[in-house]
Design an enzyme around this catalytic site. Structure first.
Site, PDB file in Angstrom:
ATOM      1  N   TYR A  54      -2.912  35.150 104.303  1.00  0.00           N
ATOM      2  CA  TYR A  54      -3.744  33.939 104.284  1.00  0.00           C
ATOM      3  C   TYR A  54      -3.904  33.374 102.878  1.00  0.00           C
ATOM      4  O   TYR A  54      -4.081  32.159 102.723  1.00  0.00           O
ATOM      5  CB  TYR A  54      -5.092  34.206 104.953  1.00  0.00           C
ATOM      6  CG  TYR A  54      -4.948  34.251 106.456  1.00  0.00           C
ATOM      7  CD1 TYR A  54      -4.790  33.079 107.192  1.00  0.00           C
ATOM      8  CD2 TYR A  54      -4.898  35.465 107.132  1.00  0.00           C
ATOM      9  CE1 TYR A  54      -4.613  33.113 108.560  1.00  0.00           C
ATOM     10  CE2 TYR A  54      -4.713  35.505 108.503  1.00  0.00           C
ATOM     11  CZ  TYR A  54      -4.570  34.321 109.217  1.00  0.00           C
ATOM     12  OH  TYR A  54      -4.375  34.355 110.578  1.00  0.00           O
ATOM     13  N   GLN A  87      -6.468  22.032 116.358  1.00  0.00           N
ATOM     14  CA  GLN A  87      -6.046  23.430 116.379  1.00  0.00           C
ATOM     15  C   GLN A  87      -5.690  23.899 114.970  1.00  0.00           C
ATOM     16  O   GLN A  87      -5.465  25.087 114.749  1.00  0.00           O
ATOM     17  CB  GLN A  87      -4.827  23.600 117.285  1.00  0.00           C
ATOM     18  CG  GLN A  87      -5.077  23.257 118.742  1.00  0.00           C
ATOM     19  CD  GLN A  87      -3.812  23.345 119.568  1.00  0.00           C
ATOM     20  OE1 GLN A  87      -3.165  24.387 119.635  1.00  0.00           O
ATOM     21  NE2 GLN A  87      -3.440  22.244 120.202  1.00  0.00           N
ATOM     22  N   VAL A  89      -5.949  24.818 110.972  1.00  0.00           N
ATOM     23  CA  VAL A  89      -6.948  25.479 110.119  1.00  0.00           C
ATOM     24  C   VAL A  89      -7.024  24.830 108.739  1.00  0.00           C
ATOM     25  O   VAL A  89      -7.857  25.222 107.922  1.00  0.00           O
ATOM     26  CB  VAL A  89      -6.660  26.999 109.986  1.00  0.00           C
ATOM     27  CG1 VAL A  89      -6.777  27.673 111.340  1.00  0.00           C
ATOM     28  CG2 VAL A  89      -5.293  27.268 109.371  1.00  0.00           C
ATOM     29  N   ASP A  90      -6.167  23.847 108.474  1.00  0.00           N
ATOM     30  CA  ASP A  90      -6.239  23.133 107.192  1.00  0.00           C
ATOM     31  C   ASP A  90      -7.359  22.096 107.233  1.00  0.00           C
ATOM     32  O   ASP A  90      -7.936  21.825 108.277  1.00  0.00           O
ATOM     33  CB  ASP A  90      -4.887  22.471 106.870  1.00  0.00           C
ATOM     34  CG  ASP A  90      -4.484  21.419 107.903  1.00  0.00           C
ATOM     35  OD1 ASP A  90      -5.165  20.379 107.987  1.00  0.00           O
ATOM     36  OD2 ASP A  90      -3.489  21.623 108.624  1.00  0.00           O
ATOM     37  N   HIS A 105      -9.633  26.788 115.749  1.00  0.00           N
ATOM     38  CA  HIS A 105      -9.087  28.090 115.354  1.00  0.00           C
ATOM     39  C   HIS A 105      -9.535  28.537 113.966  1.00  0.00           C
ATOM     40  O   HIS A 105      -8.903  29.383 113.350  1.00  0.00           O
ATOM     41  CB  HIS A 105      -7.554  28.053 115.447  1.00  0.00           C
ATOM     42  CG  HIS A 105      -7.074  27.823 116.840  1.00  0.00           C
ATOM     43  ND1 HIS A 105      -5.876  27.196 117.131  1.00  0.00           N
ATOM     44  CD2 HIS A 105      -7.640  28.114 118.051  1.00  0.00           C
ATOM     45  CE1 HIS A 105      -5.722  27.127 118.445  1.00  0.00           C
ATOM     46  NE2 HIS A 105      -6.786  27.671 119.015  1.00  0.00           N
ATOM     47  N   GLY A 171       0.767  15.817 117.962  1.00  0.00           N
ATOM     48  CA  GLY A 171       1.328  16.933 117.217  1.00  0.00           C
ATOM     49  C   GLY A 171       1.094  18.297 117.817  1.00  0.00           C
ATOM     50  O   GLY A 171       1.029  19.286 117.100  1.00  0.00           O
ATOM     51  N   SER A 173       2.209  20.957 121.228  1.00  0.00           N
ATOM     52  CA  SER A 173       3.071  21.203 122.385  1.00  0.00           C
ATOM     53  C   SER A 173       2.282  21.448 123.653  1.00  0.00           C
ATOM     54  O   SER A 173       2.850  21.551 124.734  1.00  0.00           O
ATOM     55  CB  SER A 173       3.974  22.412 122.116  1.00  0.00           C
ATOM     56  OG  SER A 173       3.168  23.572 121.930  1.00  0.00           O
TER      57      SER A 173
END
Length: 229
Positions: A54, A87, A89-90, A105, A171, A173
């Site tokens: 990370y 979704q 994490v940035d 997330h 962006g 799926s």
């Protein structure tokens, strides 16, 4: 009153900012299966490796900038009440100016206590190391929802989707659950726009597909949304 526009964003949203996704890594990181550095079991087995994984992701994020897709989503706040459920994490949505962002997330630029999940700390640097502790003396871990952990923000995300006048899926799926199930909570008749080159199938009516990457696709989206302004 502005219409409520809800954006569900995934990894493809940040790809054009140069951020690698798990798929880009081919499921591997330094010969490790990504799930082996992103699970509670991995943390128990080798926390130093998990922290290093990370740290590399955080270092990469600090060198990245929001792309045209992020900026266009932020600009939509001039015309709509926009809420982003991501979704990712940035923090690139926030950097671009989006003011209502819910992270499903977790958040890469935060750490949390390993004994008290409500003790969460903002990070202003990329390194989180063994020995970095919370105020109660426990080791800090990434503020990330790992594989196999519950997703605590799902109920809040469901409420946001249920309140949407317009839903945008961009962006993603729609293959990762429970996030992928959120589209099922939209009210009947709500217009849905899906921006993704992979054209993920949404089993709802009133769906418009924009088969483009985020940057170019969101520009087309803005043109489509003019009739709702």
């Amino acid at each position: 009153m502005k219409k409520k526009l809800v954006v569900l964003s995934g990894a493809g949203m940040s790809q054009e900012s140069g951020l690698k996704t798990f798929c880009d890594m081919g499921g591997l990181w330094e010969s490790y299966d990504v799930t082996e550095v992103a699970t509670p079991e991995a943390w128990e087995r080798d926390p130093a490796l998990v922290l290093r994984f990370y740290n590399e992701r955080r270092k990469q994020l600090l060198q990245a900038e929001p792309n045209a897709g992020h900026q266009a989503i932020a600009e939509l706040e001039n015309h709509f009440d926009v809420e982003v459920v991501t979704q990712n994490v940035d923090n690139l949505h926030e950097q671009s100016g989006s003011t209502k962002v819910l992270h499903l997330h977790g958040e890469l630029m935060k750490a949390r206590s390993t004994i008290d999940p409500f003790l969460v700390y903002e990070l202003d640097h990329w390194a989180l190391d063994i020995g970095d502790r919370c105020e109660k003396g426990s080791q800090l871990r990434p503020h990330i929802v790992w594989f196999g952990e519950p997703v605590p923000n799902i109920p809040k995300a469901i409420g946001i989707v249920e309140s949407a006048d317009i839903l945008v899926v961009i962006g993603t799926s729609l293959a990762v659950y429970p996030a992928a199930s959120l589209v099922n909570y939209v009210r009947r008749g709500t217009p849905i726009f899906v921006v993704d080159p992979g054209k993920p199938e949404v089993f709802q009516k009133n769906v418009t597909y924009i088969v483009e990457k985020a940057g170019k696709g969101v520009e087309q989206l803005k043109a489509e949304l003019k009739k709702y302004m």
